[in-house]
Design a protein around this motif. Structure first.
Motif, PDB file in Angstrom:
ATOM      1  N   PHE A  11      46.669  33.929  46.109  1.00  0.00           N
ATOM      2  CA  PHE A  11      46.249  34.748  46.055  1.00  0.00           C
ATOM      3  C   PHE A  11      45.054  35.633  45.219  1.00  0.00           C
ATOM      4  O   PHE A  11      44.212  35.678  45.506  1.00  0.00           O
ATOM      5  N   THR A  12      44.768  34.571  44.496  1.00  0.00           N
ATOM      6  CA  THR A  12      43.210  34.230  43.985  1.00  0.00           C
ATOM      7  C   THR A  12      42.273  34.042  44.573  1.00  0.00           C
ATOM      8  O   THR A  12      41.220  34.732  44.578  1.00  0.00           O
ATOM      9  N   GLY A  13      42.319  33.621  45.586  1.00  0.00           N
ATOM     10  CA  GLY A  13      41.133  33.384  46.677  1.00  0.00           C
ATOM     11  C   GLY A  13      41.176  35.506  47.135  1.00  0.00           C
ATOM     12  O   GLY A  13      40.157  35.604  47.446  1.00  0.00           O
ATOM     13  N   LEU A  14      42.217  35.763  47.256  1.00  0.00           N
ATOM     14  CA  LEU A  14      41.787  37.078  47.993  1.00  0.00           C
ATOM     15  C   LEU A  14      42.318  38.481  47.000  1.00  0.00           C
ATOM     16  O   LEU A  14      42.261  39.325  47.630  1.00  0.00           O
ATOM     17  N   GLN A  15      42.457  38.502  45.540  1.00  0.00           N
ATOM     18  CA  GLN A  15      43.544  39.435  44.587  1.00  0.00           C
ATOM     19  C   GLN A  15      42.046  40.722  44.496  1.00  0.00           C
ATOM     20  O   GLN A  15      42.491  41.709  44.271  1.00  0.00           O
ATOM     21  N   ASN A  16      41.093  40.459  44.812  1.00  0.00           N
ATOM     22  CA  ASN A  16      40.162  41.432  44.410  1.00  0.00           C
ATOM     23  C   ASN A  16      39.831  42.110  45.575  1.00  0.00           C
ATOM     24  O   ASN A  16      38.412  42.862  45.434  1.00  0.00           O
ATOM     25  N   ILE A  17      40.124  41.358  46.796  1.00  0.00           N
ATOM     26  CA  ILE A  17      39.802  42.545  48.449  1.00  0.00           C
ATOM     27  C   ILE A  17      40.965  42.668  48.829  1.00  0.00           C
ATOM     28  O   ILE A  17      40.974  43.461  49.698  1.00  0.00           O
ATOM     29  N   ILE A  18      42.514  42.094  48.920  1.00  0.00           N
ATOM     30  CA  ILE A  18      43.283  42.652  48.922  1.00  0.00           C
ATOM     31  C   ILE A  18      44.354  43.349  48.278  1.00  0.00           C
ATOM     32  O   ILE A  18      44.955  42.304  47.220  1.00  0.00           O
ATOM     33  N   GLU A  19      45.353  44.430  47.801  1.00  0.00           N
ATOM     34  CA  GLU A  19      46.190  44.953  47.083  1.00  0.00           C
ATOM     35  C   GLU A  19      47.277  43.706  47.174  1.00  0.00           C
ATOM     36  O   GLU A  19      47.815  43.021  48.385  1.00  0.00           O
ATOM     37  N   PRO A  20      47.656  43.758  45.735  1.00  0.00           N
ATOM     38  CA  PRO A  20      49.123  42.732  45.903  1.00  0.00           C
ATOM     39  C   PRO A  20      50.201  42.479  46.341  1.00  0.00           C
ATOM     40  O   PRO A  20      50.709  42.126  46.891  1.00  0.00           O
ATOM     41  N   ARG A  21      50.697  43.827  46.732  1.00  0.00           N
ATOM     42  CA  ARG A  21      51.715  44.337  47.867  1.00  0.00           C
ATOM     43  C   ARG A  21      51.726  43.886  49.631  1.00  0.00           C
ATOM     44  O   ARG A  21      51.706  43.252  50.036  1.00  0.00           O
ATOM     45  N   GLU A  22      50.302  44.270  49.833  1.00  0.00           N
ATOM     46  CA  GLU A  22      49.584  43.297  50.841  1.00  0.00           C
ATOM     47  C   GLU A  22      49.809  41.955  50.462  1.00  0.00           C
ATOM     48  O   GLU A  22      50.352  41.261  51.982  1.00  0.00           O
ATOM     49  N   LEU A  23      49.506  40.691  49.797  1.00  0.00           N
ATOM     50  CA  LEU A  23      49.139  39.896  50.009  1.00  0.00           C
ATOM     51  C   LEU A  23      50.264  39.085  49.718  1.00  0.00           C
ATOM     52  O   LEU A  23      51.221  37.955  50.647  1.00  0.00           O
TER      53      LEU A  23
END
Length: 283
Positions: A11-23
């Motif tokens: 989550f930390t690696g992608l939180q600024n790129i992909i929305e939390p629900r999609e993560l």
């Protein structure tokens, strides 16, 4: 590394790129695909250690997702109609809405031994799903791309589906694939070139343009070709099932009516968008 810590890393690696629900959805797919854990297992084993191979794999997954690559290409597979299909950049990623097209055909055609043609098969997802769900159908599928057909054949073998695959151009079928077919189904290219700017980067950068786009001045070219082929190859009373650009659903239905098909009907998808057109060849 604990499973809980692996999730934090993801989550930390992608939180600024992909929305939390999609993560969250991606995390469920990754843990299922790589660790073979269902959501309950993931919850129960949050404090358990993950194997080193998963940590290495997860780092690569994060890097590729951060670059915009679709998760299905990263993992090399996609779920469709209850089955796992191999996918590569040679084929479109199967969409959930297309499952409705398969369901329509299965529900409306309970008879056995029907002859089915899947036009522009890509990964083979429609053809294989129909081969698995219908009663002893004779399914033929074609595509213009040899690389796509290689993927489709692998999927048919893996899923033990009987499908005949043929290399053919939808715009130049001529007298090939003569049928008679009881069902012709297709999810052909239907996105206009002018719609590129509204599409997401991961689609534009990674999915095959040949399977997506049509020129603005001839958006129905594949439907025209397939409808004309169906005039000569569908059995009397045979049915055409098409996935369409919602902008042109009415136009596709009108095209089929003009070519003497009966009962041309626009069908909405599960979220209310006009997504499919069906019609039959008169007896």
């Amino acid at each position: 590394m604990k499973l809980r810590e692996a999730k934090i890393f993801f989550f930390t690696g992608l939180q600024n790129i992909i929305e939390p629900r999609e993560l969250e959805a991606m995390w469920r797919v990754i843990t299922d695909d790589v660790l073979h854990m269902d959501p309950v297992d993931v919850l129960m084993r949050a404090e358990g250690d993950v194997p080193p191979f998963f940590v290495s794999r997860l780092k690569v997954i994060v890097q590729r997702l951060a670059a915009g690559e679709p998760l299905q290409y990263v993992l090399g597979s996609a779920r469709f109609h209850g089955h796992t299909f191999k996918v590569t950049p040679a084929v479109l990623i199967p969409r959930p809405e297309t499952e409705q097209l398969v369901d329509m055909i299965v529900d409306r055609h309970p008879a056995s031994d029907l002859r089915v043609l899947d036009a522009g098969t890509g990964s083979g997802c429609i053809a294989i799903a129909l081969a698995r769900a219908m009663h002893f159908p004779e399914v033929t599928a074609f595509d213009i791309s040899p690389a796509a057909l290689d993927v489709a054949r692998e999927n048919a073998t893996a899923l033990k589906a009987r499908v005949r695959f043929v290399e053919a151009d939808m715009l130049a079928l001529g007298h090939s694939l003569p049928g008679p077919w009881h069902i012709i189904v297709s999810n052909p290219p239907y996105v206009c070139e002018s719609e590129r700017n509204a599409m997401e980067r991961h689609v534009l950068d990674y999915e095959p343009a040949q399977a997506l786009f049509v020129p603005d001045d001839n958006p129905l070219k594949f439907y025209k070709a397939l409808a004309r082929h169906g005039q000569h190859t569908l059995a009397p009373g045979g049915a055409m099932y098409l996935e369409v650009n919602s902008r042109f659903a009415t136009d596709v239905a009108r095209l089929l009516t003009d070519l003497r098909y009966a009962d041309a009907t626009v069908v909405n998808d599960y979220v209310g968008n006009p997504r499919f057109v069906t019609a039959t060849l008169p007896d």
